[in-house]
Write a protein that holds these residues in place. Structure first.
Motif, PDB file in Angstrom:
ATOM      1  N   ASP A  56       0.837  -1.193   0.000  1.00  0.00           N
ATOM      2  CA  ASP A  56       0.000   0.000   0.000  1.00  0.00           C
ATOM      3  C   ASP A  56       0.880   1.255   0.000  1.00  0.00           C
ATOM      4  N   ASN A  57       0.426   2.287  -0.711  1.00  0.00           N
ATOM      5  CA  ASN A  57       1.075   3.605  -0.709  1.00  0.00           C
ATOM      6  C   ASN A  57       2.538   3.541  -1.174  1.00  0.00           C
ATOM      7  N   SER A  58       2.819   2.658  -2.132  1.00  0.00           N
ATOM      8  CA  SER A  58       4.197   2.517  -2.622  1.00  0.00           C
ATOM      9  C   SER A  58       4.252   2.705  -4.127  1.00  0.00           C
ATOM     10  N   ASN A  59       5.478   2.771  -4.636  1.00  0.00           N
ATOM     11  CA  ASN A  59       5.723   2.895  -6.066  1.00  0.00           C
ATOM     12  C   ASN A  59       6.160   1.557  -6.658  1.00  0.00           C
ATOM     13  N   LEU A  60       5.691   1.289  -7.873  1.00  0.00           N
ATOM     14  CA  LEU A  60       6.141   0.142  -8.661  1.00  0.00           C
ATOM     15  C   LEU A  60       6.807   0.713  -9.912  1.00  0.00           C
ATOM     16  N   TYR A  61       7.936   0.161 -10.290  1.00  0.00           N
ATOM     17  CA  TYR A  61       8.697   0.686 -11.421  1.00  0.00           C
ATOM     18  C   TYR A  61       8.849  -0.381 -12.502  1.00  0.00           C
ATOM     19  N   ASP A  62       8.587   0.017 -13.737  1.00  0.00           N
ATOM     20  CA  ASP A  62       8.836  -0.813 -14.915  1.00  0.00           C
ATOM     21  C   ASP A  62       9.923  -0.093 -15.702  1.00  0.00           C
ATOM     22  N   LEU A  63      11.174  -0.500 -15.474  1.00  0.00           N
ATOM     23  CA  LEU A  63      12.319   0.202 -16.041  1.00  0.00           C
ATOM     24  C   LEU A  63      12.691  -0.394 -17.394  1.00  0.00           C
ATOM     25  N   GLY A  64      12.668   0.449 -18.418  1.00  0.00           N
ATOM     26  CA  GLY A  64      12.817  -0.048 -19.785  1.00  0.00           C
ATOM     27  C   GLY A  64      11.514  -0.679 -20.217  1.00  0.00           C
ATOM     28  N   CYS A  65      10.435   0.073 -20.051  1.00  0.00           N
ATOM     29  CA  CYS A  65       9.073  -0.469 -20.161  1.00  0.00           C
ATOM     30  C   CYS A  65       8.645  -0.777 -21.582  1.00  0.00           C
ATOM     31  N   SER A  66       9.357  -0.257 -22.589  1.00  0.00           N
ATOM     32  CA  SER A  66       8.933  -0.347 -23.991  1.00  0.00           C
ATOM     33  C   SER A  66       7.463   0.096 -24.115  1.00  0.00           C
ATOM     34  N   LEU A  67       6.576  -0.759 -24.610  1.00  0.00           N
ATOM     35  CA  LEU A  67       5.175  -0.365 -24.789  1.00  0.00           C
ATOM     36  C   LEU A  67       4.324  -0.615 -23.550  1.00  0.00           C
ATOM     37  N   GLY A  68       4.971  -0.964 -22.437  1.00  0.00           N
ATOM     38  CA  GLY A  68       4.263  -1.043 -21.163  1.00  0.00           C
ATOM     39  C   GLY A  68       3.572  -2.350 -20.872  1.00  0.00           C
ATOM     40  N   ALA A  69       4.000  -3.439 -21.488  1.00  0.00           N
ATOM     41  CA  ALA A  69       3.329  -4.721 -21.255  1.00  0.00           C
ATOM     42  C   ALA A  69       3.360  -5.112 -19.781  1.00  0.00           C
ATOM     43  N   ALA A  70       4.527  -4.991 -19.149  1.00  0.00           N
ATOM     44  CA  ALA A  70       4.628  -5.346 -17.731  1.00  0.00           C
ATOM     45  C   ALA A  70       3.850  -4.367 -16.865  1.00  0.00           C
ATOM     46  N   SER A  71       3.876  -3.090 -17.219  1.00  0.00           N
ATOM     47  CA  SER A  71       3.106  -2.093 -16.463  1.00  0.00           C
ATOM     48  C   SER A  71       1.612  -2.396 -16.512  1.00  0.00           C
ATOM     49  N   LEU A  72       1.122  -2.730 -17.688  1.00  0.00           N
ATOM     50  CA  LEU A  72      -0.299  -3.037 -17.849  1.00  0.00           C
ATOM     51  C   LEU A  72      -0.666  -4.320 -17.105  1.00  0.00           C
ATOM     52  N   ALA A  73       0.248  -5.302 -17.101  1.00  0.00           N
ATOM     53  CA  ALA A  73      -0.002  -6.540 -16.369  1.00  0.00           C
ATOM     54  C   ALA A  73      -0.067  -6.266 -14.870  1.00  0.00           C
ATOM     55  N   MET A  74       0.815  -5.411 -14.376  1.00  0.00           N
ATOM     56  CA  MET A  74       0.783  -5.069 -12.956  1.00  0.00           C
ATOM     57  C   MET A  74      -0.472  -4.282 -12.617  1.00  0.00           C
ATOM     58  N   ARG A  75      -0.835  -3.355 -13.484  1.00  0.00           N
ATOM     59  CA  ARG A  75      -2.041  -2.560 -13.217  1.00  0.00           C
ATOM     60  C   ARG A  75      -3.266  -3.451 -13.104  1.00  0.00           C
ATOM     61  N   ALA A  76      -3.364  -4.470 -13.957  1.00  0.00           N
ATOM     62  CA  ALA A  76      -4.522  -5.366 -13.942  1.00  0.00           C
ATOM     63  C   ALA A  76      -4.542  -6.262 -12.710  1.00  0.00           C
ATOM     64  N   ALA A  77      -3.353  -6.554 -12.156  1.00  0.00           N
ATOM     65  CA  ALA A  77      -3.273  -7.553 -11.086  1.00  0.00           C
ATOM     66  C   ALA A  77      -3.181  -6.970  -9.686  1.00  0.00           C
ATOM     67  N   VAL A  78      -2.520  -5.823  -9.551  1.00  0.00           N
ATOM     68  CA  VAL A  78      -2.200  -5.300  -8.215  1.00  0.00           C
ATOM     69  C   VAL A  78      -3.449  -4.779  -7.511  1.00  0.00           C
ATOM     70  N   ARG A  79      -3.554  -5.101  -6.231  1.00  0.00           N
ATOM     71  CA  ARG A  79      -4.680  -4.657  -5.407  1.00  0.00           C
ATOM     72  C   ARG A  79      -4.234  -3.777  -4.248  1.00  0.00           C
ATOM     73  N   ALA A  80      -2.967  -3.476  -4.144  1.00  0.00           N
ATOM     74  CA  ALA A  80      -2.472  -2.614  -3.072  1.00  0.00           C
ATOM     75  C   ALA A  80      -3.102  -1.226  -3.197  1.00  0.00           C
ATOM     76  N   LYS A  81      -3.446  -0.628  -2.068  1.00  0.00           N
ATOM     77  CA  LYS A  81      -4.099   0.682  -2.068  1.00  0.00           C
ATOM     78  C   LYS A  81      -3.083   1.776  -2.373  1.00  0.00           C
ATOM     79  N   ASN A  82      -3.509   2.706  -3.220  1.00  0.00           N
ATOM     80  CA  ASN A  82      -2.706   3.889  -3.551  1.00  0.00           C
ATOM     81  C   ASN A  82      -1.333   3.540  -4.125  1.00  0.00           C
ATOM     82  N   ALA A  83      -1.253   2.439  -4.834  1.00  0.00           N
ATOM     83  CA  ALA A  83      -0.004   2.089  -5.515  1.00  0.00           C
ATOM     84  C   ALA A  83       0.070   2.848  -6.837  1.00  0.00           C
ATOM     85  N   ARG A  84       1.275   3.245  -7.203  1.00  0.00           N
ATOM     86  CA  ARG A  84       1.485   3.972  -8.452  1.00  0.00           C
ATOM     87  C   ARG A  84       2.560   3.264  -9.258  1.00  0.00           C
TER      88      ARG A  84
END
Length: 247
Positions: A56-84
């Motif tokens: 909760d209330n933390s940052n997640l980083y996708d470094l070298g994200c290209s088109l954001g596949a990993a970012s989108l996968a994390m967004r769909a899965a993560v349930r932590a509150k106020n995560a960015r």
């Protein structure tokens, strides 16, 4: 968008001329799925792992994200509150396309993804619970890799994780030759010609410098990760998870 990768079926400008420009952006999903064995499994598993470790209330980083596949996968899965989620890449075309994708998405109730056009060596890592380097470290200058990992572990919260996916080399020459052969057979099965395989190999030769699995383990432990586990391998491509110890 999502065009078929034919970049290497004609002569490129010069050896080592592989860059993540607009030509690559336009074919990237096809290119990486046909080039990296198991990529379509690795990405959703990044989401699954992020869901378990995101705080909760933390940052997640996708470094070298290209088109954001990993970012989108994390967004769909993560349930932590106020995560960015910070999606960082030094390719303007990649970030531009990811921003366009996000603008068309309905992300109501999901963690926010913030695209950032920046060299990952310059990205501050702060209050992080998950950091992803998904086939990225191999493109970082070898002398800079330790420094990047030191910055990551310093910015990770206790119990936070690094997910590191890489193409690897092998110390045993016979295994190295076999793994390369099997990988090339995989690419042929995906429709790449011998000419395309050879030209892409030449283009990447001075751009992507893989390490061995032992080199990765040693480096991660040198910077302070105690628990390092390999969870995936597809020929000469692996993914591992490193957990930041308490304190």
């Amino acid at each position: 968008m999502n065009q078929k990768d034919r970049l290497f079926d004609t002569e490129i400008r010069k050896t080592g001329d592989f860059v993540f420009d607009d030509r690559v952006v336009s074919v990237f999903p096809d290119m990486i799925n046909r080039s990296v064995p198991g990529y379509s499994l690795v990405v959703p598993m990044i989401g699954l792992l992020a869901r378990q470790y995101a705080q909760d209330n933390s940052n997640l980083y996708d470094l070298g994200c290209s088109l954001g596949a990993a970012s989108l996968a994390m967004r769909a899965a993560v349930r932590a509150k106020n995560a960015r989620i910070w999606a960082v890449d030094n390719s303007p075309g990649m970030i531009r396309q990811l921003s366009s994708t996000l603008a068309e998405d309905d992300d109501t109730g999901l963690p926010e993804i913030r695209p950032l056009h920046q060299d990952i060596l310059e990205t501050p890592i702060e209050n992080a619970s998950v950091v992803v380097l998904n086939f990225t470290l191999q493109f970082v200058e070898p002398s800079m890799r330790n420094g990047l990992l030191e910055k990551i572990i310093e910015g990770l919260n206790s119990g936070g994780i690094l997910i590191l996916s890489e193409k690897i080399s092998f110390d045993d020459p016979r295994e190295q030759a076999l793994q390369v052969h099997w990988h090339h057979e995989f690419k042929r099965a995906q429709g790449y010609s011998d000419l395309e395989i050879a030209r892409k190999r030449d283009a990447l030769e001075n751009v992507m410098r893989p390490d061995s699995m032992q080199q990765h383990r040693n480096r991660l432990r040198d910077v302070g990760f105690k628990d390092v586990y390999q969870w995936f391998q597809g020929f000469n491509f692996v993914s591992m998870i490193a957990i930041r110890p308490p304190g």
